[in-house]
Every structure is written in structure tokens, then in C-alpha cells.
Write a protein that holds these residues in place. Structure first.
Motif, mmCIF file in Angstrom:
data_model
loop_
_atom_site.group_PDB
_atom_site.id
_atom_site.type_symbol
_atom_site.label_atom_id
_atom_site.label_comp_id
_atom_site.label_asym_id
_atom_site.label_seq_id
_atom_site.Cartn_x
_atom_site.Cartn_y
_atom_site.Cartn_z
ATOM 1 N N GLU A 65 0.836 -1.190 0.000
ATOM 2 C CA GLU A 65 0.000 0.000 0.000
ATOM 3 C C GLU A 65 0.876 1.247 0.000
ATOM 4 O O GLU A 65 2.035 1.197 0.412
ATOM 5 C CB GLU A 65 -0.946 0.007 1.204
ATOM 6 C CG GLU A 65 -0.277 0.217 2.549
ATOM 7 C CD GLU A 65 0.188 -1.074 3.192
ATOM 8 O OE1 GLU A 65 0.168 -1.140 4.432
ATOM 9 O OE2 GLU A 65 0.580 -2.015 2.465
ATOM 10 N N ASP A 66 0.326 2.350 -0.469
ATOM 11 C CA ASP A 66 1.059 3.609 -0.558
ATOM 12 C C ASP A 66 0.290 4.684 0.200
ATOM 13 O O ASP A 66 -0.800 5.075 -0.228
ATOM 14 C CB ASP A 66 1.237 4.001 -2.024
ATOM 15 C CG ASP A 66 2.024 5.291 -2.206
ATOM 16 O OD1 ASP A 66 2.769 5.658 -1.267
ATOM 17 O OD2 ASP A 66 1.892 5.932 -3.267
ATOM 18 N N PRO A 67 0.838 5.150 1.337
ATOM 19 C CA PRO A 67 2.116 4.769 1.934
ATOM 20 C C PRO A 67 1.978 3.487 2.740
ATOM 21 O O PRO A 67 0.849 3.078 3.049
ATOM 22 C CB PRO A 67 2.423 5.949 2.853
ATOM 23 C CG PRO A 67 1.069 6.398 3.306
ATOM 24 C CD PRO A 67 0.171 6.221 2.099
ATOM 25 N N VAL A 73 -7.917 -0.434 3.881
ATOM 26 C CA VAL A 73 -8.518 0.068 2.640
ATOM 27 C C VAL A 73 -7.427 0.414 1.636
ATOM 28 O O VAL A 73 -7.525 0.077 0.448
ATOM 29 C CB VAL A 73 -9.415 1.283 2.925
ATOM 30 C CG1 VAL A 73 -9.917 1.895 1.621
ATOM 31 C CG2 VAL A 73 -10.601 0.875 3.791
ATOM 32 N N ALA A 74 -6.371 1.086 2.095
ATOM 33 C CA ALA A 74 -5.253 1.394 1.210
ATOM 34 C C ALA A 74 -4.626 0.121 0.660
ATOM 35 O O ALA A 74 -4.200 0.071 -0.502
ATOM 36 C CB ALA A 74 -4.208 2.224 1.957
ATOM 37 N N ALA A 75 -4.578 -0.927 1.478
ATOM 38 C CA ALA A 75 -4.020 -2.200 1.021
ATOM 39 C C ALA A 75 -4.894 -2.820 -0.066
ATOM 40 O O ALA A 75 -4.391 -3.340 -1.068
ATOM 41 C CB ALA A 75 -3.876 -3.158 2.199
ATOM 42 N N ILE A 76 -6.197 -2.777 0.116
ATOM 43 C CA ILE A 76 -7.110 -3.327 -0.895
ATOM 44 C C ILE A 76 -6.984 -2.548 -2.199
ATOM 45 O O ILE A 76 -6.936 -3.130 -3.290
ATOM 46 C CB ILE A 76 -8.552 -3.303 -0.365
ATOM 47 C CG1 ILE A 76 -8.706 -4.308 0.785
ATOM 48 C CG2 ILE A 76 -9.554 -3.626 -1.473
ATOM 49 C CD1 ILE A 76 -10.003 -4.175 1.550
ATOM 50 N N GLY A 144 -7.000 9.970 -1.748
ATOM 51 C CA GLY A 144 -5.732 9.607 -1.127
ATOM 52 C C GLY A 144 -5.444 8.129 -1.111
ATOM 53 O O GLY A 144 -4.818 7.635 -0.176
ATOM 54 N N ARG A 145 -5.906 7.398 -2.138
ATOM 55 C CA ARG A 145 -5.656 5.959 -2.237
ATOM 56 C C ARG A 145 -6.207 5.192 -1.046
ATOM 57 O O ARG A 145 -5.761 4.102 -0.720
ATOM 58 C CB ARG A 145 -4.161 5.659 -2.394
ATOM 59 C CG ARG A 145 -3.541 6.215 -3.666
ATOM 60 C CD ARG A 145 -2.042 5.995 -3.666
ATOM 61 N NE ARG A 145 -1.437 6.483 -4.891
ATOM 62 C CZ ARG A 145 -1.004 5.705 -5.881
ATOM 63 N NH1 ARG A 145 -1.138 4.404 -5.789
ATOM 64 N NH2 ARG A 145 -0.454 6.213 -6.956
ATOM 65 N N GLY A 146 -7.175 5.759 -0.362
ATOM 66 C CA GLY A 146 -7.795 5.076 0.772
ATOM 67 C C GLY A 146 -7.004 5.122 2.048
ATOM 68 O O GLY A 146 -7.340 4.413 3.009
ATOM 69 N N ARG A 147 -5.983 5.957 2.114
ATOM 70 C CA ARG A 147 -5.138 6.005 3.310
ATOM 71 C C ARG A 147 -5.968 6.332 4.549
ATOM 72 O O ARG A 147 -6.705 7.325 4.575
ATOM 73 C CB ARG A 147 -4.043 7.047 3.129
ATOM 74 C CG ARG A 147 -3.150 7.210 4.361
ATOM 75 C CD ARG A 147 -2.121 8.291 4.143
ATOM 76 N NE ARG A 147 -1.259 8.430 5.300
ATOM 77 C CZ ARG A 147 -0.248 9.312 5.397
ATOM 78 N NH1 ARG A 147 -0.001 10.117 4.384
ATOM 79 N NH2 ARG A 147 0.482 9.369 6.485
ATOM 80 N N ASP A 148 -5.847 5.490 5.563
ATOM 81 C CA ASP A 148 -6.507 5.658 6.864
ATOM 82 C C ASP A 148 -8.028 5.654 6.782
ATOM 83 O O ASP A 148 -8.698 5.999 7.756
ATOM 84 C CB ASP A 148 -6.043 6.950 7.550
ATOM 85 C CG ASP A 148 -4.576 6.898 7.947
ATOM 86 O OD1 ASP A 148 -4.099 5.796 8.256
ATOM 87 O OD2 ASP A 148 -3.913 7.949 7.939
ATOM 88 N N LEU A 154 -15.306 2.271 2.569
ATOM 89 C CA LEU A 154 -15.181 1.544 1.305
ATOM 90 C C LEU A 154 -16.425 0.729 0.985
ATOM 91 O O LEU A 154 -16.919 0.747 -0.149
ATOM 92 C CB LEU A 154 -13.959 0.614 1.366
ATOM 93 C CG LEU A 154 -13.731 -0.286 0.143
ATOM 94 C CD1 LEU A 154 -13.392 0.558 -1.078
ATOM 95 C CD2 LEU A 154 -12.605 -1.287 0.414
ATOM 96 N N LEU A 155 -16.953 0.029 1.978
ATOM 97 C CA LEU A 155 -17.996 -0.962 1.721
ATOM 98 C C LEU A 155 -19.385 -0.547 2.168
ATOM 99 O O LEU A 155 -20.366 -1.227 1.851
ATOM 100 C CB LEU A 155 -17.630 -2.279 2.425
ATOM 101 C CG LEU A 155 -16.319 -2.928 1.987
ATOM 102 C CD1 LEU A 155 -16.027 -4.156 2.843
ATOM 103 C CD2 LEU A 155 -16.357 -3.312 0.522
ATOM 104 N N GLY A 156 -19.490 0.561 2.894
ATOM 105 C CA GLY A 156 -20.771 0.938 3.470
ATOM 106 C C GLY A 156 -21.868 1.178 2.450
ATOM 107 O O GLY A 156 -23.054 1.011 2.755
#
Length: 275
Positions: A65-67, A73-76, A144-148, A154-156
Motif C-alpha cells: 500500500e502507498d504509503p 482500505v489502502a491495502a485493498i 488519497g488511495r484510501g489512506r486511513d 469503502l464498503l458501506g
């Protein structure tokens, strides 16, 4: 229906002194291997592991993930470009019961839903099977790529079917005590009494401000941070701990006041996704 898998293996693991939780062994195999075996047993063709490269023997694709440490979420989001099946498993690599847990997910997914996840009284988003297209669409709306971001962010908005299970099936490894329990109480001496990462800092705070050991309930606050991070968002965790401290202080500041304040905040966090 074709299916790939995303395994999440890149957390900080601060409650186990930063150790690589996916490499903890339970019943003769690592938690990472258990996750891999679980999704492969359910037909996953391509397996993407998001995290540092931990096992060169696993036939998987590695991503980051970045960062780094940007959250699940960032990992997905980082893994999605590497999957192309119609469905995708999402699984955290800290689950000793990975094989029966993944086996409890429906195959195929019911018509008219975007996914399914286990529910032990709370939605366990990180033990789920989702439509890849639905995940991509949801991820495209994140900044922001889903960071934090929370899993709820994401899924709601998706139609995710809960699969009711016993909480024992979803009990992950967050602490050394969790690992000892997963191993049936049998741990080596070096693992039985590891130094907690926050103990020295807690002791220094207590000495500096004239506090007693019971005034700083480390486990209670860490549990609060976990529940808020999972139910709301990671940045909400320190804010919620601060608010819980204010509430406890105004109530009198006793250990019971702290426990009551933390319980109230956790109750709010657990119901946040359903508001």
C-alpha cells in the motif's frame, strides 16, 4: 464464478511489539500460510498479499500500500490492479481460524448482492468475498488511495450480505495473549512474557505526573483505539481516546469512570456503521 484473493499482511502490529503477525505459527503453520490455504481451498486462482515480502516460498503476487501502514482500505486499493476474477476474497492474515472462516462464506455469492462477510455481532469486513467490479467502483470514489479510511467508507455503500457466525470463528491475534490462546496456552518462555511496547512509556508518564499504575489502563485504551479504527476510521482513534479521558475526568477520574467512558465510546463506534 472465478475468484481471486487479497490477503492483508502489512499492519504495524504495535500490540505485539511490531512483530510480523502473519509469521506467527499456530498448529504448525503460519497465519499467512493459513490464509493462503484457506482461499486456495475455496478456488482462488491468483492470490495477492499486501505487505512486506515475508515468505518467498508462497506462489503469490506481492504488493504494498502507498504509503506503507496506510490501513486495510489502502491495502485493498493497492491490490485491486492485480486481480481480474469476477469475485475476490479479502482476508486479514491474523486469523488462526482462516480455513473454517473462509469456508463459511457463500459460494457463489447470492444474486443481487455485492459481497458477503462474516458477522459475529459486528460486520467482519476483512473476512469477506466481494464482487471485484463493485470493489473497484467503491475504491474509485476514495481520496488519497484510501489512506486511513475505514472499511465502512469503502464498503458501506455496497450491498454486503452478513453471514452470522460464532465469535470464536472470527477471533484474530491482536496481542501476545491472543496468540497464547490460539496455541492452546502453549508458548515458549520468550513469547509468554514479552515486554509490551508501551510499558516503559507508561511508567515514565506515571512517574512524571504522579500517577499510579492503575491510572493508565493500556489494554483498555488500545481496545478502544482498535474498535474506533475498525468502526469509524483510524484517525478517529486518538481523538476518541482523548474524549474518553475528558469524560472520565469530569466524572471523577476513577478507574471505574475510565472504564465507563471507554465503554460508552466503544458502543458508539460499534453502532456507527448502522447509523
Amino acid at each position: 464464478m472465478s475468484v481471486d484473493a487479497i490477503l492483508l499482511a502489512g499492519g504495524r502490529a504495535s500490540r505485539v511489539d511490531g512483530a510480523a503477525k502473519p509469521l506467527f505459527e499456530v498448529d504448525g503453520r503460519t497465519l499467512l500460510r493459513a490464509g493462503y490455504d484457506a482461499v486456495r481451498a475455496r478456488g482462488a486462482r491468483r492470490v495477492v498479499v499486501v505487505g512486506p515480502r515475508l515468505d518467498d516460498d508462497l506462489p503469490v503476487r506481492w504488493a504494498r500500500e502507498d504509503p506503507p501502514f496506510g490501513g486495510p482500505v489502502a491495502a485493498i486499493v493497492a491490490a485491486l490492479p492485480h486481480v481480474d476474477a469476477a469475485d475476490v476474497f479479502v482476508l486479514a492474515c491474523d486469523l488462526p481460524t482462516a480455513i473454517p472462516a473462509v469456508a463459511a462464506l457463500p459460494d457463489p455469492l447470492p444474486t443481487g448482492v455485492d459481497g458477503a462477510c462474516l458477522d459475529d455481532g459486528r460486520r467482519q469486513w476483512l473476512i469477506g468475498r466481494y464482487r471485484t467490479a463493485a470493489l473497484r467502483a467503491a475504491a474509485s470514489g476514495l481520496l488519497g488511495r484510501g489512506r486511513d479510511a475505514s472499511m465502512r467508507a469503502l464498503l458501506g455503500g455496497l450491498r454486503v450480505e452478513p453471514v452470522a457466525v460464532d465469535p470464536a470463528l472470527t477471533r484474530d491475534v491482536d496481542t501476545w495473549d491472543d496468540l497464547r490462546a490460539a496455541r492452546g496456552g502453549a508458548m515458549t518462555e520468550s513469547r509468554t512474557l514479552p515486554p509490551e511496547a508501551l510499558n516503559d512509556w507508561s511508567a515514565a508518564l506515571a512517574e512524571r505526573f504522579g500517577l499510579s499504575e492503575g491510572d493508565i489502563p493500556i489494554s483498555l485504551i488500545l481496545d478502544l483505539a482498535r474498535d474506533v479504527a475498525n468502526g469509524v476510521a483510524r484517525p478517529a482513534a486518538p481523538l476518541s481516546a482523548f474524549v474518553a479521558g475528558l469524560i472520565a475526568g469530569r466524572a471523577g477520574g476513577s478507574p471505574a469512570d475510565t472504564e465507563a467512558a471507554v465503554a460508552a465510546v466503544v458502543e458508539m463506534a460499534r453502532g456507527w456503521e448502522n447509523r
